[in-house]
Design a protein around this motif. Sequence first.
Motif, mmCIF file in Angstrom:
data_model
loop_
_atom_site.group_PDB
_atom_site.id
_atom_site.type_symbol
_atom_site.label_atom_id
_atom_site.label_comp_id
_atom_site.label_asym_id
_atom_site.label_seq_id
_atom_site.Cartn_x
_atom_site.Cartn_y
_atom_site.Cartn_z
ATOM 1 N N HIS A 1 0.828 -1.211 0.000
ATOM 2 C CA HIS A 1 0.000 0.000 0.000
ATOM 3 C C HIS A 1 0.858 1.255 0.000
ATOM 4 N N GLU A 2 1.787 1.326 -0.948
ATOM 5 C CA GLU A 2 2.680 2.482 -1.083
ATOM 6 C C GLU A 2 1.856 3.758 -1.221
ATOM 7 N N GLY A 3 2.351 4.830 -0.624
ATOM 8 C CA GLY A 3 1.690 6.127 -0.724
ATOM 9 C C GLY A 3 0.652 6.380 0.347
ATOM 10 N N GLN A 4 0.309 5.364 1.116
ATOM 11 C CA GLN A 4 -0.655 5.547 2.196
ATOM 12 C C GLN A 4 0.086 5.934 3.468
ATOM 13 N N PRO A 5 -0.600 6.577 4.409
ATOM 14 C CA PRO A 5 0.064 6.979 5.658
ATOM 15 C C PRO A 5 0.675 5.783 6.381
ATOM 16 N N ALA A 6 1.778 6.026 7.072
ATOM 17 C CA ALA A 6 2.469 4.955 7.798
ATOM 18 C C ALA A 6 1.658 4.457 8.987
ATOM 19 N N LEU A 7 0.812 5.298 9.537
ATOM 20 C CA LEU A 7 -0.006 4.909 10.685
ATOM 21 C C LEU A 7 -1.479 4.909 10.287
ATOM 22 N N PRO A 8 -2.006 3.795 9.801
ATOM 23 C CA PRO A 8 -3.412 3.751 9.387
ATOM 24 C C PRO A 8 -4.334 3.656 10.603
ATOM 25 N N MET A 9 -4.609 4.781 11.217
ATOM 26 C CA MET A 9 -5.376 4.773 12.458
ATOM 27 C C MET A 9 -6.787 4.217 12.283
ATOM 28 N N ASN A 10 -7.327 4.219 11.060
ATOM 29 C CA ASN A 10 -8.665 3.643 10.875
ATOM 30 C C ASN A 10 -8.585 2.174 10.495
ATOM 31 N N PHE A 11 -7.399 1.629 10.296
ATOM 32 C CA PHE A 11 -7.161 0.235 9.975
ATOM 33 C C PHE A 11 -7.851 -0.232 8.701
ATOM 34 N N GLY A 12 -8.324 0.713 7.886
ATOM 35 C CA GLY A 12 -8.876 0.372 6.574
ATOM 36 C C GLY A 12 -10.243 -0.259 6.593
ATOM 37 N N GLY A 13 -10.875 -0.394 7.726
ATOM 38 C CA GLY A 13 -12.189 -1.026 7.799
ATOM 39 C C GLY A 13 -13.297 0.011 7.860
ATOM 40 N N PRO A 14 -14.536 -0.435 7.945
ATOM 41 C CA PRO A 14 -15.653 0.493 8.042
ATOM 42 C C PRO A 14 -15.627 1.228 9.388
ATOM 43 N N THR A 15 -16.120 2.444 9.386
ATOM 44 C CA THR A 15 -16.186 3.194 10.630
ATOM 45 C C THR A 15 -17.493 2.859 11.354
ATOM 46 N N ALA A 16 -17.420 2.808 12.667
ATOM 47 C CA ALA A 16 -18.595 2.481 13.478
ATOM 48 C C ALA A 16 -19.453 3.713 13.696
ATOM 49 N N GLN A 17 -20.752 3.498 13.816
ATOM 50 C CA GLN A 17 -21.681 4.584 14.129
ATOM 51 C C GLN A 17 -22.575 4.152 15.260
ATOM 52 N N ALA A 18 -22.884 5.093 16.137
ATOM 53 C CA ALA A 18 -23.748 4.770 17.278
ATOM 54 C C ALA A 18 -25.144 5.263 17.033
#
Length: 103
Positions: free
Chosen positions: A86-103
């Motif tokens: 995944h060249e060009g992407q941030p070194a720290l993928p804080m969202n881990f590439g998955g769907p975001t949760a909603q409450a």
Amino acid sequence: MEENNENQLNIELSEEIAEGIYSNLAIITHSSTEFVLDFVRIMPGVPKAKVKSRIVLTPEHAKRLLLALDDNIHKYEQVNGKIRTHEGQPALPMNFGGPTAQA
């Protein structure tokens, strides 16, 4: 046939160490005499992470590790295909590439 046990090294692996430690971030620093590899586990939504393991190597052993990893990655890719980085992407993928949760 006579076996040469002179160069044999017995390595003990305890159950605790055999379980391993999961890490999804490595921080590498060095001085003129050593390389320090800190292995960290970051989790989504958690702003703080702890170093889970630290390995200190001489420069020679760091180079040997690099060559051993290169050899093993090459063998892995021959069997399983190229590893995507995944060249060009941030070194720290804080969202881990998955769907975001909603409450």
